[in-house]
Motif scaffolding. Structure first.
Motif, mmCIF file in Angstrom:
data_model
loop_
_atom_site.group_PDB
_atom_site.id
_atom_site.type_symbol
_atom_site.label_atom_id
_atom_site.label_comp_id
_atom_site.label_asym_id
_atom_site.label_seq_id
_atom_site.Cartn_x
_atom_site.Cartn_y
_atom_site.Cartn_z
ATOM 1 N N LEU A 1 0.812 -1.216 0.000
ATOM 2 C CA LEU A 1 0.000 0.000 0.000
ATOM 3 C C LEU A 1 0.847 1.268 0.000
ATOM 4 C CD1 LEU A 1 -2.760 -1.122 2.522
ATOM 5 C CD2 LEU A 1 -3.083 -0.677 0.083
ATOM 6 N N THR A 2 1.952 1.256 0.722
ATOM 7 C CA THR A 2 2.772 2.466 0.860
ATOM 8 C C THR A 2 3.935 2.534 -0.120
ATOM 9 O OG1 THR A 2 4.259 1.484 2.519
ATOM 10 C CG2 THR A 2 2.249 2.580 3.329
ATOM 11 N N GLY A 3 4.358 1.392 -0.638
ATOM 12 C CA GLY A 3 5.544 1.358 -1.470
ATOM 13 C C GLY A 3 6.826 1.493 -0.674
ATOM 14 N N VAL A 4 6.751 1.370 0.642
ATOM 15 C CA VAL A 4 7.918 1.489 1.520
ATOM 16 C C VAL A 4 8.221 0.121 2.113
ATOM 17 C CG1 VAL A 4 8.871 2.580 3.585
ATOM 18 C CG2 VAL A 4 7.372 3.886 2.075
ATOM 19 N N THR A 5 9.488 -0.266 2.106
ATOM 20 C CA THR A 5 9.879 -1.580 2.590
ATOM 21 C C THR A 5 10.847 -1.478 3.766
ATOM 22 O OG1 THR A 5 11.741 -1.687 1.039
ATOM 23 C CG2 THR A 5 9.624 -2.555 0.276
ATOM 24 N N PHE A 6 11.006 -2.579 4.455
ATOM 25 C CA PHE A 6 11.985 -2.646 5.533
ATOM 26 C C PHE A 6 13.376 -2.477 4.945
ATOM 27 C CE2 PHE A 6 14.817 -5.111 8.385
ATOM 28 C CZ PHE A 6 14.541 -4.474 9.590
ATOM 29 N N PRO A 7 14.223 -1.640 5.563
ATOM 30 C CA PRO A 7 15.558 -1.402 5.007
ATOM 31 C C PRO A 7 16.371 -2.691 4.917
ATOM 32 C CG PRO A 7 15.030 0.203 6.695
ATOM 33 C CD PRO A 7 13.978 -0.848 6.771
#
Length: 311
Positions: A292-298
């Protein structure tokens, strides 16, 4: 027999040299948390949607050994979240995911998410992952006893509650998401060999502005009565968060008041519902949140964390 005093903000360890970000710090639990950390010596960034209100709140922090500054952050707008994180330079010791909305009428964030899920969970999910490369100590996410309400669950097939919206169902889902996020974040941090810890806390019943936006006039009236006769003030409500932020506690710990029904009292370790302790649900929520956000765990690069993605 003399009763042992409960832990309070004057018991905070020295925070000199530490930097903290507190979201939603212009009022309520947020400003109480920021004030206590600054008084203990920390440099505290008030991450707020309205700069003028943030500056007015910052002006109330007087006589602190530390310092405060105000930066804009709108958790209901992923572009704002990305801009806040991209502008961050240097290390960050403490991230307190405090901001939230409760029982509001149905509406959407700028990115089209149901407002409570989008603000309370997805905004903080993105912010945390984008700031992780800078974090050195811990993330504390403010949850709620509402995650235990009858019928509280993750609507994985309809996270926006389209066609079945209820203010209370949406709020309890977002607070359940806060705890599942903390659980999976800690699992990932441990697997990555990171020293950063993820914890959660809830304030019990604290008299803040949060209840004033309730979609139901009846609930608003009842909450106003509760604020007057049952609730503790924002400084007392912030104690579980401050305890989670500064004491030596295991990752994934959950803190709340020690009084009857966890409504008020001194900070202590508290339990969570079975739904909030389900590792499979936590992983499923994480995957959905990334999509949904397009953000992943580093990703890890040696022993350092490198930034996650963002669309």
């Amino acid at each position: 027999m003399t009763k042992t005093p409960k832990w309070n903000a004057t018991d905070l360890p020295d925070q000199t040299g530490r930097t903290a970000v507190v979201t939603g710090a212009n009022s309520g639990l947020g400003i109480a948390t920021a004030d206590a950390l600054a008084r203990a010596g920390a440099h505290v960034v008030l991450a707020v949607r309205d700069i003028k209100r943030g500056e007015a709140a910052a002006a109330t922090v007087q006589g602190a050994r530390g310092s405060v500054e105000v930066r804009r952050l709108d958790l209901a707008d992923l572009a704002s979240v990305r801009a806040f994180a991209a502008a961050w330079q240097g290390t960050l010791d403490l991230l307190i995911n405090n901001a939230g909305v409760m029982n509001v009428p149905e509406s959407r964030t700028k990115d089209g998410f149901e407002r409570q899920f989008g603000t309370n969970h997805l905004g903080h999910f993105a912010l945390t992952n984008l700031l992780l490369p800078h974090l050195t100590d811990r993330v504390v996410t403010v949850a709620s006893g509402a995650h235990k309400l009858p019928g509280a669950r993750m609507h994985f097939d309809n996270l926006n509650l389209t066609g079945e919206y209820s203010p209370v169902a949406a709020y309890s889902q977002s607070k359940l998401a806060n705890l599942l996020f903390t659980l999976e974040l800690q699992r990932r941090l441990t697997a990555a060999g990171s020293p950063v810890r993820a914890l959660a806390a809830h304030p019990g019943w604290a008299a803040t502005n949060l209840q004033g936006a309730d979609a139901s006039p009846l609930r608003r009236a009842l909450m106003q009565m509760g604020n007057r006769f049952i609730a503790q003030d924002n400084k007392a409500g912030a104690l579980p968060t401050l305890y989670a932020a500064t004491q030596d506690l295991p990752g994934a710990s959950y803190l709340g008041p020690d009084g009857l029904g966890e409504m008020r009292g001194g900070p202590t370790m508290v339990g969570r519902s079975a739904a909030a302790a389900d590792p499979e649900s936590a992983k499923r929520l994480w995957t959905a949140s990334e999509e949904l956000t397009g953000v992943t765990f580093p990703a890890l690069k040696g022993k350092e964390i490198t930034a996650g993605g963002g669309r």
